[in-house]
Structures are given as structure tokens and as C-alpha cells.
Design a protein around this motif. Structure first.
Motif, PDB file in Angstrom:
ATOM      1  N   VAL A   1      90.869 117.744  47.016  1.00  0.00           N
ATOM      2  CA  VAL A   1      90.470 116.421  46.539  1.00  0.00           C
ATOM      3  C   VAL A   1      89.466 116.673  45.423  1.00  0.00           C
ATOM      4  N   ARG A   2      89.720 116.082  44.262  1.00  0.00           N
ATOM      5  CA  ARG A   2      88.863 116.329  43.096  1.00  0.00           C
ATOM      6  C   ARG A   2      88.539 115.003  42.423  1.00  0.00           C
ATOM      7  N   ARG A   3      87.278 114.842  42.058  1.00  0.00           N
ATOM      8  CA  ARG A   3      86.844 113.651  41.335  1.00  0.00           C
ATOM      9  C   ARG A   3      87.295 113.764  39.890  1.00  0.00           C
ATOM     10  N   LYS A   4      87.917 112.706  39.385  1.00  0.00           N
ATOM     11  CA  LYS A   4      88.278 112.655  37.969  1.00  0.00           C
ATOM     12  C   LYS A   4      87.045 112.213  37.201  1.00  0.00           C
ATOM     13  N   LEU A   5      86.661 112.986  36.231  1.00  0.00           N
ATOM     14  CA  LEU A   5      85.432 112.705  35.502  1.00  0.00           C
ATOM     15  C   LEU A   5      85.583 111.572  34.493  1.00  0.00           C
ATOM     16  N   ILE A   6      86.755 111.439  33.903  1.00  0.00           N
ATOM     17  CA  ILE A   6      86.970 110.397  32.909  1.00  0.00           C
ATOM     18  C   ILE A   6      87.861 109.328  33.527  1.00  0.00           C
ATOM     19  N   ALA A   7      87.196 108.269  34.018  1.00  0.00           N
ATOM     20  CA  ALA A   7      87.916 107.157  34.629  1.00  0.00           C
ATOM     21  C   ALA A   7      87.022 105.930  34.576  1.00  0.00           C
ATOM     22  N   LEU A   8      87.635 104.754  34.474  1.00  0.00           N
ATOM     23  CA  LEU A   8      86.867 103.509  34.408  1.00  0.00           C
ATOM     24  C   LEU A   8      86.205 103.166  35.736  1.00  0.00           C
ATOM     25  N   ARG A   9      86.786 103.622  36.815  1.00  0.00           N
ATOM     26  CA  ARG A   9      86.245 103.352  38.149  1.00  0.00           C
ATOM     27  C   ARG A   9      86.350 104.636  38.959  1.00  0.00           C
ATOM     28  N   PRO A  10      85.621 104.727  40.073  1.00  0.00           N
ATOM     29  CA  PRO A  10      85.695 105.957  40.874  1.00  0.00           C
ATOM     30  C   PRO A  10      87.151 106.313  41.202  1.00  0.00           C
ATOM     31  N   THR A  11      87.557 107.524  40.815  1.00  0.00           N
ATOM     32  CA  THR A  11      88.930 107.979  41.008  1.00  0.00           C
ATOM     33  C   THR A  11      88.916 109.419  41.497  1.00  0.00           C
ATOM     34  N   TYR A  12      89.727 109.685  42.521  1.00  0.00           N
ATOM     35  CA  TYR A  12      89.821 111.016  43.120  1.00  0.00           C
ATOM     36  C   TYR A  12      91.286 111.409  43.214  1.00  0.00           C
ATOM     37  N   GLN A  13      91.580 112.605  42.714  1.00  0.00           N
ATOM     38  CA  GLN A  13      92.942 113.115  42.709  1.00  0.00           C
ATOM     39  C   GLN A  13      93.175 113.971  43.949  1.00  0.00           C
ATOM     40  N   ILE A  14      94.302 113.745  44.604  1.00  0.00           N
ATOM     41  CA  ILE A  14      94.688 114.527  45.781  1.00  0.00           C
ATOM     42  C   ILE A  14      95.862 115.417  45.395  1.00  0.00           C
ATOM     43  N   GLU A  15      95.706 116.708  45.672  1.00  0.00           N
ATOM     44  CA  GLU A  15      96.812 117.650  45.490  1.00  0.00           C
ATOM     45  C   GLU A  15      97.157 118.237  46.848  1.00  0.00           C
ATOM     46  N   ILE A  16      98.438 118.289  47.125  1.00  0.00           N
ATOM     47  CA  ILE A  16      98.926 118.900  48.367  1.00  0.00           C
ATOM     48  C   ILE A  16      99.952 119.953  47.959  1.00  0.00           C
ATOM     49  N   GLY A  17      99.715 121.187  48.389  1.00  0.00           N
ATOM     50  CA  GLY A  17     100.622 122.274  48.034  1.00  0.00           C
ATOM     51  C   GLY A  17     100.697 122.503  46.540  1.00  0.00           C
ATOM     52  N   GLY A  18      99.603 122.248  45.819  1.00  0.00           N
ATOM     53  CA  GLY A  18      99.573 122.454  44.381  1.00  0.00           C
ATOM     54  C   GLY A  18     100.187 121.337  43.556  1.00  0.00           C
ATOM     55  N   GLU A  19     100.711 120.304  44.199  1.00  0.00           N
ATOM     56  CA  GLU A  19     101.342 119.180  43.506  1.00  0.00           C
ATOM     57  C   GLU A  19     100.497 117.924  43.680  1.00  0.00           C
ATOM     58  N   GLU A  20     100.441 117.088  42.635  1.00  0.00           N
ATOM     59  CA  GLU A  20      99.712 115.829  42.761  1.00  0.00           C
ATOM     60  C   GLU A  20     100.397 114.939  43.792  1.00  0.00           C
ATOM     61  N   ALA A  21      99.631 114.525  44.791  1.00  0.00           N
ATOM     62  CA  ALA A  21     100.179 113.703  45.870  1.00  0.00           C
ATOM     63  C   ALA A  21      99.681 112.269  45.801  1.00  0.00           C
ATOM     64  N   GLY A  22      98.605 112.041  45.042  1.00  0.00           N
ATOM     65  CA  GLY A  22      98.086 110.687  44.930  1.00  0.00           C
ATOM     66  C   GLY A  22      96.723 110.643  44.284  1.00  0.00           C
ATOM     67  N   GLU A  23      96.301 109.425  43.962  1.00  0.00           N
ATOM     68  CA  GLU A  23      94.968 109.170  43.449  1.00  0.00           C
ATOM     69  C   GLU A  23      94.344 108.057  44.266  1.00  0.00           C
TER      70      GLU A  23
END
Length: 173
Positions: A52-74
Motif C-alpha cells: 500500500v503506497r500513498r500517491k504524492l500527487i493527488a487532489l485528495r488522499p489516495t493510496y495505491q494497492i498492489e497485489i502480486g506486483g499488479e495494481e489492484a486498486g486505489e
């Protein structure tokens, strides 16, 4: 059902997500958090299964989820939600999820449309400073748990920012 410590970011240490029998299901590397606003989630053998990683450039709090090296959601905070906090879990495809309820007190649900996918509650446990996550059968448990951890990151970030503002006001007085 899974059990998560409520205040794990205050310490910044590693911690385990357990099942309701106390068996370790996942290990969360909290040390990485202090370096890069990132959590690494490992299986009991120590293999990275998600992050789980915080996206630094976003209009609102956004966190990217990667599962198995693939983007699974935000996980994104909704901008306009009167009377209650709400986060969207934007997954690839049409089946986005929503987290709503008392997010800051860990009493909320995760829904896909009108269907409840998971419940999060402190009331189910007698364990101090912990809460439970109960996920419906057939759902992606790792995705839901990562979304709950992303919410924890957002809550802790809000608390830290509020404390910084308070400290600055106190210094100005």
C-alpha cells in the motif's frame, strides 16, 4: 475474521494481522512506512504479497494497492460527503467498493453497490486497541485488508497534520 492492532502507526514497528484464533495470517512491515509512505504486506513465510503506497500527487488522499506486483486498486477519500467520511476503493473494472460509517472509530462497512462485502468493528473484540475485519466469502480478502490498512494510513496522516497545526498554533501563542 481478521484482527488488526488499532494504533500500529504510532509505533511504526512491524505487526501481524491474525485470524480470530490468534494465528498470524499476514505480516506488515511498518518500518518501510517511515521511509516512503509505503506498507509492505507479507505472507507468514515472509514473501511480499501486497503493498500500500500513498500517491504524492493527488487532489485528495489516495493510496495505491498492489497485489502480486499488479495494481489492484486505489483507495480515495470522497471529496463531498456530508455528515460522514467516505472512501472509494477503485478497482479495475466496474465493481468499485465504498467504505463508510464511523471510519475513525473503526465501525464501518465495505460495500459493492448495495451488497455488504465486509464489516469492521471494535465491538466484536475484548482485545484492547484492536479491531476486527469480517469479510464475506468469495471476496478478495487481501484487497479488502489492504484497503483497511490504506484507511489507517489516511487516518494517521490526518492526525499527524492536525497535531502539527496545533503545535504551530501553540508556538505562535
Amino acid at each position: 475474521m481478521y484482527v488488526i492492532k488499532e494504533r500500529f502507526f504510532d509505533v511504526g514497528d512491524d505487526f501481524d494481522v491474525t485470524d480470530d484464533h490468534g494465528r498470524k495470517v499476514l505480516h506488515v512491515d511498518g518500518k518501510v512506512l517511515s521511509l516512503r509512505d509505503r506498507l509492505v504486506i507479507e505472507d507468514p513465510s515472509g514473501n511480499e504479497v501486497a503493498s500500500v503506497r500513498r500517491k504524492l500527487i493527488a487532489l485528495r488522499p489516495t493510496y495505491q494497492i498492489e497485489i502480486g506486483g499488479e495494481e489492484a486498486g486505489e483507495v480515495r477519500k470522497k471529496l463531498f460527503t456530508p455528515f460522514r467520511e467516505k472512501f472509494t476503493i477503485d478497482v479495475p473494472g466496474p465493481d468499485d467498493l465504498t467504505m463508510s460509517g464511523d471510519l475513525f472509530d473503526h465501525e464501518f462497512t465495505v460495500e459493492r453497490g448495495d451488497r455488504e462485502v465486509a464489516q469492521v468493528s471494535k465491538r466484536w473484540l475484548s482485545i484492547h486497541d484492536s479491531y476486527a475485519v469480517n469479510i464475506a466469502d468469495g471476496e478478495n480478502h487481501l484487497l479488502v485488508l489492504c484497503a483497511v490498512l490504506a484507511l489507517e494510513l489516511a487516518i494517521q496522516r490526518d492526525k499527524d497534520e492536525e497535531q502539527e497545526k496545533k503545535d504551530r498554533r501553540d508556538d505562535d501563542d
